[in-house]
Write a protein that holds these residues in place. Structure first.
Motif, PDB file in Angstrom:
ATOM      1  N   ASP A  81       0.831  -1.208   0.000  1.00 20.52           N
ATOM      2  CA  ASP A  81       0.000   0.000   0.000  1.00 20.52           C
ATOM      3  C   ASP A  81       0.863   1.255   0.000  1.00 20.52           C
ATOM      4  N   SER A  82       1.831   1.305  -0.901  1.00 17.39           N
ATOM      5  CA  SER A  82       2.841   2.363  -0.848  1.00 17.39           C
ATOM      6  C   SER A  82       3.194   2.888  -2.227  1.00 17.39           C
ATOM      7  N   ILE A  83       3.583   4.166  -2.236  1.00 25.56           N
ATOM      8  CA  ILE A  83       4.318   4.763  -3.344  1.00 25.56           C
ATOM      9  C   ILE A  83       5.784   4.790  -2.934  1.00 25.56           C
ATOM     10  N   VAL A  84       6.652   4.281  -3.779  1.00 21.93           N
ATOM     11  CA  VAL A  84       8.092   4.326  -3.530  1.00 21.93           C
ATOM     12  C   VAL A  84       8.753   4.950  -4.747  1.00 21.93           C
ATOM     13  N   MET A  85       9.607   5.926  -4.502  1.00 23.38           N
ATOM     14  CA  MET A  85      10.376   6.561  -5.577  1.00 23.38           C
ATOM     15  C   MET A  85      11.851   6.483  -5.219  1.00 23.38           C
ATOM     16  N   VAL A  86      12.663   6.029  -6.176  1.00 26.40           N
ATOM     17  CA  VAL A  86      14.088   5.831  -5.951  1.00 26.40           C
ATOM     18  C   VAL A  86      14.864   6.666  -6.959  1.00 26.40           C
ATOM     19  N   ALA A  87      15.823   7.450  -6.470  1.00 28.93           N
ATOM     20  CA  ALA A  87      16.650   8.282  -7.341  1.00 28.93           C
ATOM     21  C   ALA A  87      17.780   7.445  -7.947  1.00 28.93           C
ATOM     22  N   LEU A  88      18.113   7.772  -9.172  1.00 25.68           N
ATOM     23  CA  LEU A  88      19.230   7.138  -9.882  1.00 25.68           C
ATOM     24  C   LEU A  88      20.241   8.210 -10.258  1.00 25.68           C
TER      25      LEU A  88
END
Length: 479
Positions: free
Chosen positions: A39-46
């Motif tokens: 139940d999550s939004i996850v954003m990962v920087a590259l």
């Protein structure tokens, strides 16, 4: 891409592995977070040409579709500006939306329902001139790509996730000693209050009502506040001793039930109400390392579970202490979860906001541990001088000096709670400068758009609120 557990970039001795395509990205997500972010939004920087993993943000998916656009904008700003504060603007971003199907719903239906959310996240990142390289939906054991139109590799029915422990990522994580703890719900369970229907809830509410009527007037009085602080610490020390003498059993559910049985309703209520005072909470934060850490973590979790009914907001104090002990002992995923729930129940809890930000931005907890050790040593010395007849004033009233000139100056500048002051002082000893507080930034916080406000807005609000609380306001003083 590189796999690493922190948000500041890999070191030379970390194992380097390459992830190719959506399947390996989906498989890597729980290892990046330390748990399955349901139940999550996850954003990962590259970062860089090779797509090195950098900062990440996590937020619970808002229930209201009307919140999706502002949440997407604020998450993108938090991630990009957080990376910039650490010195490196991201070159790209990977987006994950994770949600289990509701009753009667399929994984594909979840994917289609969340498609507008994924599009808003991509647009928000593009507005900041940072492209989204991949956007994935994970649901019901399968994943879908919102970016790949090729049905040969990304069919409409989705692709199954890799079997646990069979991927390259799983092998590398096992070699590095990285464990996945199950789902986010499983990590949150020991921190959530007892349900209303639980047999003990009614008795605990009665005990909290009685403690509230007895203790709050005393805390509001200047002289009574110090007495209540001493009484609370003594009660907490007795509970710590009791937990220490009762070794924790292996099954986590049974272990929590065992801890609950060791603590009486009246004892729990008195300590919970006492911890609402910042001076008392900061004294309790000193149980952060060595043999004290494990029983202290058990105690704070047990007390958070006792904050039932209308007393849910009171759990912010024990939850923040649980997050602090977890971070201090190196368990960053557990720290982020505890601090995220603390901010969910009380978004204005300054100490939780500062700890949450510092944990997610890679601040060394030793800086804060050192400040707390200095406070404890100075208080002990002052009490010894008072006992021997030296003119040192009341023992607990001399604690400001114990943190050293750095903490005293930050408190004089209006930093608020002494634990928060120590954290700000510790932050100035790093290259990153002072820690700025915004609960939705660079980590693991659940809540609505207002709880994930952009860095500039929430940082300014946090500073003004901390300044207003500098004089203390009784049972909810200083936060």
């Amino acid at each position: 891409m590189n796999k690493h557990r922190d948000t500041t970039g890999p070191t030379d001795d970390q194992q380097q592995i390459t992830l190719r395509g959506p399947a390996e990205l989906a498989d890597a997500l729980p290892y990046m977070m330390g748990y399955h972010p349901t139940d999550s939004i996850v954003m990962v920087a590259l970062h860089g040409d090779r797509g090195r993993f950098g900062g990440r943000v996590r937020l619970g998916i808002p229930r209201s579709v009307r919140e999706w656009s502002p949440v997407a904008e604020q998450l993108a700003e938090c991630l990009v500006e957080g990376c910039e504060r650490r010195g490196s603007r991201p070159d790209g971003i990977v987006v994950f939306v994770c949600q289990d199907p509701a009753e009667g719903e399929t994984g594909r239906q979840v994917m289609e329902r969340l498609r507008p959310l994924a599009q808003r996240l991509r647009t928000a990142c593009g507005t900041l001139d940072v492209p989204v390289y991949e956007a994935l939906c994970i649901s019901d054991g399968r994943f879908w790509s919102y970016c790949c139109p090729d049905t040969r590799c990304c069919p409409p029915e989705g692709n199954p996730l890799a079997m646990p422990g069979t991927s390259v990522m799983a092998a590398a994580a096992a070699y590095a000693g990285i464990q996945v703890r199950g789902s986010l719900r499983e990590m949150e369970r020991p921190l959530r209050p007892w349900p209303h229907e639980t047999a003990g809830s009614a008795g605990q509410v009665r005990a909290l009502d009685a403690a509230n009527a007895a203790l709050v007037p005393r805390i509001l009085g200047l002289e009574g506040r110090d007495v209540v602080c001493a009484e609370t610490i003594r009660r907490a020390e007795e509970l710590l001793r009791r937990l220490t003498e009762s070794p924790r059993i292996a099954d986590p559910v049974l272990a929590d039930a065992q801890d609950d049985a060791l603590i009486g309703d009246d004892e729990a209520a008195a300590v919970i109400l006492g911890l609402q005072d910042r001076q008392t909470r900061d004294r309790a934060a000193e149980w952060m390392e060595g043999e004290e850490a494990a029983p202290a973590l058990r105690l704070w979790r047990a007390l958070a579970r006792r904050c039932v009914g209308a007393y849910a907001e009171h759990s912010a104090a024990p939850l923040t202490l649980a997050g602090w002990v977890a971070w201090s002992t190196g368990d960053e995923p557990a720290a982020r979860v505890a601090l995220g729930i603390a901010l969910e129940v009380d978004p204005e809890y300054v100490f939780a906001r500062l700890l949450h930000q510092a944990c997610n931005e890679g601040l060394d907890p030793e800086s804060l541990r050192r400040c707390l050790r200095e406070e404890r040593d100075a208080r002990t010395a002052a009490e010894a001088r008072a006992a021997s007849g030296a003119a040192a004033g009341p023992g607990t009233r001399t604690r400001t000096r114990g943190a050293g000139a750095r903490v005293a100056r930050t408190r004089a500048a209006g930093a608020g709670a002494s634990g928060s002051s120590a954290l700000r002082a510790a932050g100035r000893r790093t290259k990153r400068g002072p820690v700025r507080a915004h609960p939705g930034a660079m980590g693991d916080n659940r809540g609505s758009a207002s709880r994930a406000a952009g860095p500039a807005e929430v940082s300014a609000r946090a500073r003004s609120r901390a300044a207003r609380r500098g004089g203390g306001r009784g049972s909810r003083s200083g936060r």
